[in-house]
Design a protein around this motif. Structure first.
Motif, mmCIF file in Angstrom:
data_model
loop_
_atom_site.group_PDB
_atom_site.id
_atom_site.type_symbol
_atom_site.label_atom_id
_atom_site.label_comp_id
_atom_site.label_asym_id
_atom_site.label_seq_id
_atom_site.Cartn_x
_atom_site.Cartn_y
_atom_site.Cartn_z
ATOM 1 N N GLY A 106 0.828 -1.204 0.000
ATOM 2 C CA GLY A 106 0.000 0.000 0.000
ATOM 3 C C GLY A 106 0.856 1.246 0.000
ATOM 4 O O GLY A 106 0.585 2.203 -0.724
ATOM 5 N N ALA A 107 1.930 1.210 0.803
ATOM 6 C CA ALA A 107 2.823 2.368 0.843
ATOM 7 C C ALA A 107 3.471 2.595 -0.521
ATOM 8 O O ALA A 107 3.559 3.734 -1.007
ATOM 9 C CB ALA A 107 3.886 2.150 1.909
ATOM 10 N N VAL A 108 3.914 1.509 -1.133
ATOM 11 C CA VAL A 108 4.554 1.636 -2.450
ATOM 12 C C VAL A 108 3.568 2.205 -3.465
ATOM 13 O O VAL A 108 3.888 3.120 -4.225
ATOM 14 C CB VAL A 108 5.077 0.259 -2.913
ATOM 15 C CG1 VAL A 108 5.427 0.285 -4.370
ATOM 16 C CG2 VAL A 108 6.262 -0.150 -2.087
ATOM 17 N N ALA A 109 2.348 1.670 -3.455
ATOM 18 C CA ALA A 109 1.355 2.148 -4.420
ATOM 19 C C ALA A 109 1.058 3.611 -4.201
ATOM 20 O O ALA A 109 0.901 4.378 -5.152
ATOM 21 C CB ALA A 109 0.079 1.321 -4.303
ATOM 22 N N GLY A 110 0.997 4.019 -2.928
ATOM 23 C CA GLY A 110 0.693 5.409 -2.638
ATOM 24 C C GLY A 110 1.809 6.343 -3.046
ATOM 25 O O GLY A 110 1.579 7.380 -3.673
ATOM 26 N N VAL A 111 3.025 5.940 -2.722
ATOM 27 C CA VAL A 111 4.154 6.815 -3.032
ATOM 28 C C VAL A 111 4.327 6.943 -4.541
ATOM 29 O O VAL A 111 4.633 8.026 -5.063
ATOM 30 C CB VAL A 111 5.427 6.270 -2.368
ATOM 31 C CG1 VAL A 111 6.639 6.951 -2.905
ATOM 32 C CG2 VAL A 111 5.334 6.436 -0.874
#
Lengths: 110, 271
Positions: free
Chosen positions: A36-41
């Motif tokens: 999720g963090a990767v997708a958001g960033v």
């Protein structure tokens, strides 16, 4: 000696099974958060984001299957590799939560 | 302020500092608080008198005995003696909590409302429900009061127009993209997404898990009797007698013919 399914179930040691399941759940949750963090960033939207989630689930499953379970998921998890593949019903929400959070922090706010 | 999808809205970073993070932090902390409150509110289970415990455990003992009868670790004579003992006790009603049934008084199952043990179980379930629901209501009220009327964050995925009324409550713009949502929707996102975090921090069965509580609540609230408690043990014991007899027929000792098997294995006699 006996291959009947009932006997096989009786031979499973409860606390070990529980420990394995908890571990598996935790791993899936943490991987959902990180993806999720990767997708958001990265600013992924719509289907790209969910595609990343699917990809990360596959990646996690393959690592678990080949490294941790040494290729024999059936011995460690009831239900075999299909159970390992399942990302867990609540982890989708966790993914969306962290995805939204990082997307907002990085791309929406100045 | 009426931009749809191409030019994006610019949001004040102070919204992020003062709304986004605080809501998340508060929800995490309240979840942990709920778990400990439930833990503290739990009354220790009442110690049952020996007769009552024996009544409950007798069924389990017979089940355990029967479970391995096809591949039994105990030889037939021992198995038979235990099994006969249990059968006789069941038939006589020796293990019943109040002693063998007197004469031909009709045996009725204890009423869940008057049986004190079942009441305790239901009260514990209802207390957990209250502790779960009250903080949720309070937080929702807090968010609606303080954080209303502005856009908080943009969802990275699209939703249908039907969600607009729920997610953009308090913002009167009929044609703004549904992806811009208010604080309440951030509350919902957190509500569903933090369960995994609770499980890591608080361990397996924690009281802060929303999904488990929602699944359990329809059953607990309806007052469904807990398995085994208000049931009529007399009838259960009688049924168990038949089961025991059946399993006796199935019994096979793992050590049967063990001498022949070993000799065969080491090649002393012909296979």
């Amino acid at each position: 000696m006996s291959g009947a399914p009932d006997d096989a179930v009786q031979r499973i040691f409860g606390p070990n099974l529980l420990h394995n399941n908890n571990l598996l759940y935790n791993v899936k949750f943490i991987s959902a958060c990180f993806s999720g963090a990767v997708a958001g960033v990265l600013g992924l939207e719509n289907t790209l984001g969910f595609a990343l989630f699917a990809l990360s689930t596959l990646f996690t499953t393959s690592i678990l299957h080949f490294v941790n379970f040494r290729g024999r998921s059936k011995s460690y998890v009831q239900g075999g590799i299909v159970e390992v593949l399942n990302p867990g019903q609540e982890n989708v929400f966790s993914f969306i939560l962290v995805w939204t959070l990082f997307y907002g922090i990085v791309h929406v706010y100045d | 302020m009426g931009a749809t999808s191409a030019p994006s809205l610019y949001l004040d970073p102070q919204i992020r500092d003062w709304v986004l993070f605080p809501i998340t932090v508060v929800m995490i902390l309240v979840g942990i608080l709920r778990h400990y409150v439930v833990l503290l509110l739990q009354t220790p289970p009442k110690k049952l008198p020996r007769a009552a415990i024996r009544e409950q455990r007798a069924l389990m003992q017979s089940n355990v005995l029967r479970a391995t009868s096809a591949n039994s670790p105990i030889p037939f004579t021992l198995y038979k003696s235990i099994s006969q003992n249990l059968s006789k006790a069941f038939v006589d009603g020796k293990y019943l909590k109040d002693g063998p049934p007197k004469g031909d008084a009709p045996s009725t199952p204890p009423n869940p409302l008057t049986d004190p043990q079942a009441m305790d179980g239901m009260m514990a379930g209802m207390k957990t429900q209250m502790v779960m629901m009250v903080p949720q209501m309070v937080i929702m009220g807090w968010i609606n009061f303080f954080f209303e009327g502005f856009v908080l964050i943009k969802l990275p995925f699209p939703l249908t127009l039907g969600f607009k009324s729920m997610l953009q409550r308090g913002i009167q713009t009929p044609d703004m993209d549904v992806r811009w949502v208010s604080s309440l929707s951030w509350y919902f996102l957190n509500f569903f997404g933090l369960n995994g975090l609770y499980r890591i921090i608080l361990g397996g069965d924690n009281a802060a898990d929303a999904a488990q509580n929602m699944a359990a609540s329809p059953f607990a609230a309806a007052g469904a009797p807990q398995p085994g408690q208000p049931q009529d043990y007399n009838k259960l014991f009688k049924a168990e007698c038949d089961n025991l007899e059946f399993s006796e027929g199935l019994h096979k000792w793992v050590g049967e013919d063990v001498e022949t098997r070993i000799l065969r294995k080491y090649g002393r006699i012909a296979p």
